[in-house]
Motif scaffolding. Structure first.
Motif, PDB file in Angstrom:
ATOM      1  N   ALA B 339     -15.630  41.100  54.415  1.00  0.00           N
ATOM      2  CA  ALA B 339     -14.743  41.981  55.184  1.00  0.00           C
ATOM      3  C   ALA B 339     -15.350  43.392  55.273  1.00  0.00           C
ATOM      4  O   ALA B 339     -15.310  44.036  56.336  1.00  0.00           O
ATOM      5  CB  ALA B 339     -13.365  42.031  54.526  1.00  0.00           C
ATOM      6  N   LEU B 340     -15.918  43.878  54.173  1.00  0.00           N
ATOM      7  CA  LEU B 340     -16.540  45.206  54.209  1.00  0.00           C
ATOM      8  C   LEU B 340     -17.790  45.184  55.091  1.00  0.00           C
ATOM      9  O   LEU B 340     -18.070  46.147  55.820  1.00  0.00           O
ATOM     10  CB  LEU B 340     -16.893  45.678  52.790  1.00  0.00           C
ATOM     11  CG  LEU B 340     -15.711  46.212  51.963  1.00  0.00           C
ATOM     12  CD1 LEU B 340     -16.160  46.562  50.544  1.00  0.00           C
ATOM     13  CD2 LEU B 340     -15.103  47.455  52.627  1.00  0.00           C
ATOM     14  N   GLN B 341     -18.560  44.087  55.037  1.00  0.00           N
ATOM     15  CA  GLN B 341     -19.718  43.965  55.943  1.00  0.00           C
ATOM     16  C   GLN B 341     -19.256  44.055  57.401  1.00  0.00           C
ATOM     17  O   GLN B 341     -19.876  44.744  58.222  1.00  0.00           O
ATOM     18  CB  GLN B 341     -20.451  42.633  55.718  1.00  0.00           C
ATOM     19  CG  GLN B 341     -21.232  42.556  54.413  1.00  0.00           C
ATOM     20  CD  GLN B 341     -22.059  41.269  54.341  1.00  0.00           C
ATOM     21  OE1 GLN B 341     -22.817  40.960  55.263  1.00  0.00           O
ATOM     22  NE2 GLN B 341     -21.910  40.521  53.261  1.00  0.00           N
ATOM     23  N   ALA B 342     -18.166  43.364  57.696  1.00  0.00           N
ATOM     24  CA  ALA B 342     -17.643  43.390  59.070  1.00  0.00           C
ATOM     25  C   ALA B 342     -17.189  44.795  59.448  1.00  0.00           C
ATOM     26  O   ALA B 342     -17.405  45.249  60.580  1.00  0.00           O
ATOM     27  CB  ALA B 342     -16.486  42.402  59.190  1.00  0.00           C
ATOM     28  N   ALA B 343     -16.589  45.504  58.499  1.00  0.00           N
ATOM     29  CA  ALA B 343     -16.126  46.873  58.775  1.00  0.00           C
ATOM     30  C   ALA B 343     -17.309  47.798  59.048  1.00  0.00           C
ATOM     31  O   ALA B 343     -17.256  48.683  59.916  1.00  0.00           O
ATOM     32  CB  ALA B 343     -15.307  47.390  57.594  1.00  0.00           C
ATOM     33  N   ILE B 344     -18.389  47.608  58.324  1.00  0.00           N
ATOM     34  CA  ILE B 344     -19.592  48.435  58.536  1.00  0.00           C
ATOM     35  C   ILE B 344     -20.167  48.152  59.932  1.00  0.00           C
ATOM     36  O   ILE B 344     -20.493  49.081  60.684  1.00  0.00           O
ATOM     37  CB  ILE B 344     -20.640  48.155  57.438  1.00  0.00           C
ATOM     38  CG1 ILE B 344     -20.135  48.648  56.075  1.00  0.00           C
ATOM     39  CG2 ILE B 344     -21.976  48.830  57.780  1.00  0.00           C
ATOM     40  CD1 ILE B 344     -20.940  48.150  54.881  1.00  0.00           C
ATOM     41  N   ALA B 345     -20.276  46.876  60.269  1.00  0.00           N
ATOM     42  CA  ALA B 345     -20.805  46.509  61.591  1.00  0.00           C
ATOM     43  C   ALA B 345     -19.912  47.072  62.701  1.00  0.00           C
ATOM     44  O   ALA B 345     -20.408  47.606  63.701  1.00  0.00           O
ATOM     45  CB  ALA B 345     -20.905  44.990  61.702  1.00  0.00           C
ATOM     46  N   ALA B 346     -18.584  46.991  62.509  1.00  0.00           N
ATOM     47  CA  ALA B 346     -17.648  47.495  63.519  1.00  0.00           C
ATOM     48  C   ALA B 346     -17.781  49.009  63.671  1.00  0.00           C
ATOM     49  O   ALA B 346     -17.756  49.545  64.791  1.00  0.00           O
ATOM     50  CB  ALA B 346     -16.215  47.121  63.124  1.00  0.00           C
ATOM     51  N   ALA B 347     -17.934  49.707  62.534  1.00  0.00           N
ATOM     52  CA  ALA B 347     -18.070  51.165  62.584  1.00  0.00           C
ATOM     53  C   ALA B 347     -19.340  51.559  63.330  1.00  0.00           C
ATOM     54  O   ALA B 347     -19.331  52.464  64.176  1.00  0.00           O
ATOM     55  CB  ALA B 347     -18.085  51.738  61.155  1.00  0.00           C
ATOM     56  N   LEU B 372     -16.852  43.692  40.197  1.00  0.00           N
ATOM     57  CA  LEU B 372     -15.579  44.322  39.830  1.00  0.00           C
ATOM     58  C   LEU B 372     -14.589  44.398  40.980  1.00  0.00           C
ATOM     59  O   LEU B 372     -13.371  44.402  40.769  1.00  0.00           O
ATOM     60  CB  LEU B 372     -15.825  45.744  39.319  1.00  0.00           C
ATOM     61  CG  LEU B 372     -16.788  45.927  38.136  1.00  0.00           C
ATOM     62  CD1 LEU B 372     -16.856  47.399  37.757  1.00  0.00           C
ATOM     63  CD2 LEU B 372     -16.337  45.091  36.945  1.00  0.00           C
ATOM     64  N   CYS B 373     -15.115  44.548  42.215  1.00  0.00           N
ATOM     65  CA  CYS B 373     -14.235  44.811  43.364  1.00  0.00           C
ATOM     66  C   CYS B 373     -15.010  44.512  44.634  1.00  0.00           C
ATOM     67  O   CYS B 373     -16.242  44.398  44.606  1.00  0.00           O
ATOM     68  CB  CYS B 373     -13.788  46.279  43.348  1.00  0.00           C
ATOM     69  SG  CYS B 373     -15.166  47.439  43.554  1.00  0.00           S
ATOM     70  N   PRO B 374     -14.328  44.397  45.780  1.00  0.00           N
ATOM     71  CA  PRO B 374     -15.051  44.232  47.044  1.00  0.00           C
ATOM     72  C   PRO B 374     -16.051  45.370  47.209  1.00  0.00           C
ATOM     73  O   PRO B 374     -15.686  46.553  47.063  1.00  0.00           O
ATOM     74  CB  PRO B 374     -13.936  44.311  48.105  1.00  0.00           C
ATOM     75  CG  PRO B 374     -12.687  43.938  47.372  1.00  0.00           C
ATOM     76  CD  PRO B 374     -12.873  44.441  45.966  1.00  0.00           C
ATOM     77  N   SER B 375     -17.318  45.031  47.465  1.00  0.00           N
ATOM     78  CA  SER B 375     -18.382  46.039  47.515  1.00  0.00           C
ATOM     79  C   SER B 375     -19.293  45.774  48.696  1.00  0.00           C
ATOM     80  O   SER B 375     -19.400  44.629  49.158  1.00  0.00           O
ATOM     81  CB  SER B 375     -19.211  46.015  46.229  1.00  0.00           C
ATOM     82  OG  SER B 375     -18.412  46.296  45.108  1.00  0.00           O
ATOM     83  N   ALA B 376     -19.951  46.828  49.177  1.00  0.00           N
ATOM     84  CA  ALA B 376     -20.925  46.669  50.262  1.00  0.00           C
ATOM     85  C   ALA B 376     -21.848  47.863  50.297  1.00  0.00           C
ATOM     86  O   ALA B 376     -21.599  48.896  49.648  1.00  0.00           O
ATOM     87  CB  ALA B 376     -20.216  46.483  51.597  1.00  0.00           C
ATOM     88  N   MET B 377     -22.925  47.730  51.066  1.00  0.00           N
ATOM     89  CA  MET B 377     -23.904  48.811  51.205  1.00  0.00           C
ATOM     90  C   MET B 377     -24.265  49.032  52.664  1.00  0.00           C
ATOM     91  O   MET B 377     -24.288  48.108  53.468  1.00  0.00           O
ATOM     92  CB  MET B 377     -25.190  48.489  50.421  1.00  0.00           C
ATOM     93  CG  MET B 377     -25.017  48.464  48.928  1.00  0.00           C
ATOM     94  SD  MET B 377     -26.623  48.366  48.062  1.00  0.00           S
ATOM     95  CE  MET B 377     -27.281  50.023  48.359  1.00  0.00           C
ATOM     96  N   ILE B 378     -24.576  50.297  52.950  1.00  0.00           N
ATOM     97  CA  ILE B 378     -25.004  50.718  54.284  1.00  0.00           C
ATOM     98  C   ILE B 378     -26.435  51.233  54.164  1.00  0.00           C
ATOM     99  O   ILE B 378     -26.689  52.159  53.385  1.00  0.00           O
ATOM    100  CB  ILE B 378     -24.105  51.869  54.794  1.00  0.00           C
ATOM    101  CG1 ILE B 378     -22.641  51.421  54.831  1.00  0.00           C
ATOM    102  CG2 ILE B 378     -24.593  52.392  56.136  1.00  0.00           C
ATOM    103  CD1 ILE B 378     -21.655  52.601  54.873  1.00  0.00           C
TER     104      ILE B 378
END
Lengths: 420, 420
Positions: B339-347, B372-378
């Motif tokens: 979900a965070l990957q998708a949010a980064i792509a959408a942004a 520990l938690c939902p995580s992602a990198m840009i």
């Protein structure tokens, strides 16, 4: 006092051993060895001991511009060329108690015995401790004897720096400042002869059951600094195919050299003793490797050939990095004076010590004296052939025997004879 | 203030760039890079800058027992799990101006923009600078995030020592003493999500003409310390056949590993970044070589297999020396929150920035937060893919774009939404 009267005299073996053990406390390591670098506080401490013993025996200490230490038994003619005997006081880091210091203390012991007997020789008889034989703090080694022999200029010697950036010039000035009243001898004063006693640093005498090695010469030696230049990068991201990894290039160069040069024949010695990696960080592809190569062979033609092969292997295997090689030492094999060799063999014979001719695999300051005057070396065994190590060891009986041979070879110079 | 109102806002690109350049002066090197080791005076200097900027913006600095730095935009519910964003301030020796510090400053910039607009989020939004990501002063790296995530005990972290013998405990105490009024957060407080912006440290985005990398995961990594034990000896006297030369053994081991493991496939990364030779003296056969191996591969099965092969190659080629291998890091590949990957792509899409999914070849603290938690990198590009080098560089436009994406991904947390 006649040569005949002196012929029966011996060194004081106890005193010689005690002094070896006392000097081993200057720079003593936890492992029972010695770390006494050239011109260090530890070497200055050893000079204090040497000079104290010299003055107590009525001998005359002096130094020169290259930081060599001289201790003279004064002769009738103070201007006549003296006979010189000695070695060096500096050690490798983690070195032993005998390498170098034995030859200096054996010579001091001989002069002390002669002084105790009231000998006044026709010319000075001089004990010497050469500056920086090992070359481990300042490169290359044998700086003191090279400066004395005119092989290297004093200026070049003074310019060398240690790993902390301290120059020989600064360290020499500190040494001289620690001994302000010490007389200065000129560099390169004329010599009548040179003798150096030393542990063998190899297993030949021990294996052959001999106590005295009559050294025939010193095997040739070349040393090189090789710099391998690559490009740094991130260990996790840079593709292997795109790398110019200086340490990977080193591994290829070194594996080829150990195999092709180190395996050339039984007489070759090939060593990479020192290596520096930059930036030397865990996640960084290394961009530069600097290495010191030590190559030795008794046959000068073979040595020359191997040196050329080394350059070729570095160039070939360093690709896609670039290897640049600089030659630091280029010392051919040399042969010692036949008459002095005969005198050493005769002395060993008279003392009943088993002896044999032997080629020195290690380099010594005697190499440079041999170009100036008749020169020779006396070897004694060391346990297991081990040297440049904390557990380097020589038997007290062998220590005494080598010094007695030295005394006997030097006796003719004490009594107006012409030596061997 | 509604999410709708904030949707148009952007980071202050000039301020972000100026702060990057200001932080580059903490530990600046002559070559234009940065040497800012973990817990060093240079890193403490960078904390002073960070805390000054935080306080000026009304943000709340804090630390924890592991020397992590937190800067919070206070929320309505101070006890609710915050969203965390950041990276690290420490660098490799001879590192660049962007690795780590970019992610910290991008997060600080996002919080500063929100604070300037008077945003009070439902829960704290926190910028973090993790302690010792690089592992170049204290090994291994990622100590701060590992202690936070409970992967490594605080006791183990505090026991590590640098090359000068200084412990993390001593250095941590000095850090905390420099900031006596800083509030302490507990280790491992609950998190809502974690975001980390970083330069790619590889050439993929640049080659693909993309500005934003949506990081899918981090490739697996193993690190080893290998000690090769041989026996020291004299370089001139010890016969080649009788040697147990630790550096010769290293050359054989390394040549085999570079070829067999480094050449396994296009995805493998094999690096020996650090090497220590003992006694490292010119005329002494080396008795010990210690090396650090860094091995990475995106496929966990292949990584495991290569690790086993490494042990076998060390054992086989070190003979007649002895190789002992210790595994320091054993991190499998991981995948970031979809979900965070998708949010980064959408942004990125909304901002008109070309983007692509990308696997991180380098390790990051986000690896430990992902547990520990939902995580992602840009990711943003860096010139030529170069990192861990003084000339590491990122374009100002890309620096701003990455921070704008981060801002956009964090906006839902500023306005009561549940995030991506």
């Amino acid at each position: 006092m006649s040569e005949r009267t002196l012929a029966a005299c011996r060194v004081n073996a106890d005193r010689l051993w005690q002094r070896l053990m006392a000097l081993a406390r200057c720079g003593a390591t936890a492992g029972g060895g010695v770390d006494r670098q050239a011109l260090s506080a530890e070497e200055i401490e050893s000079w204090h001991l040497m000079i104290g013993w010299a003055r107590a025996a009525g001998l005359e200490p002096a130094t020169d511009a290259a930081g060599n230490l001289f201790i003279a038994l004064p002769g009738f003619d103070r201007e006549a060329p003296p006979v010189l005997a000695g070695s060096h006081l500096d050690s490798q880091p983690g070195g032993g108690r005998f390498d170098g210091v034995y030859g200096v203390l054996a010579a001091l012991e001989v002069l002390t015995v002669l002084a105790e007997r009231g000998v006044r020789p026709p010319a000075d008889m001089v004990c010497v401790a050469w500056m920086n034989e090992e070359g481990s703090r300042f490169a290359p080694g044998m700086m003191g004897s090279e400066a004395f022999a005119g092989v290297r200029t004093l200026e070049a010697v003074r310019a060398a720096r240690d790993a902390d950036g301290v120059s020989v010039a600064e360290a020499l000035d500190a040494l001289h400042a620690a001994f302000p009243s010490l007389r200065r001898r000129p560099l390169g004063f004329p010599l009548k002869a040179y003798l150096e006693a030393h542990i063998e640093q190899g297993p030949v005498l021990e294996a052959g059951g001999r106590v005295i090695g009559v050294v025939t010469g010193i095997q040739g030696k070349k040393t090189f600094d090789v710099v391998i230049d690559g490009e740094r990068g991130h260990a996790g991201t840079l593709a292997m195919a795109g790398r110019r990894d200086a340490l990977a290039a080193f591994a290829r160069v070194a594996a080829a050299c150990y195999s092709k040069i180190g395996g050339h024949d039984d007489a070759v010695k090939f060593t990479i003793g020192r290596l520096q990696v930059e930036p030397n960080a865990p996640s960084v592809v290394p961009e530069r490797v600097t290495l010191r190569i030590d190559l030795r062979h008794p046959d000068n033609d073979v040595l020359g050939l191997l040196g050329q092969q080394l350059d070729a292997l570095c160039g070939m295997h360093a690709e896609p990095c670039k290897a640049t090689s600089t030659r630091l030492v280029d010392a051919p094999s040399n042969a010692f004076d036949p008459a002095l060799q005969a005198a050493i063999a005769a002395a060993a014979e008279q003392l009943g010590e088993p002896h044999m001719p032997i080629l020195s695999a290690a380099g010594h300051d005697a190499r440079h004296m041999a170009a100036l005057c008749p020169s020779a070396m006396i070897f004694i065994p060391c346990r297991g052939g081990v040297s440049h190590a904390e557990h380097e060891w020589a038997e007290p009986a062998h220590v005494a025997a080598g010094a007695d041979v030295l005394l006997r070879v030097l006796l003719p110079y004490a009594d107006g004879g012409e030596g061997a």
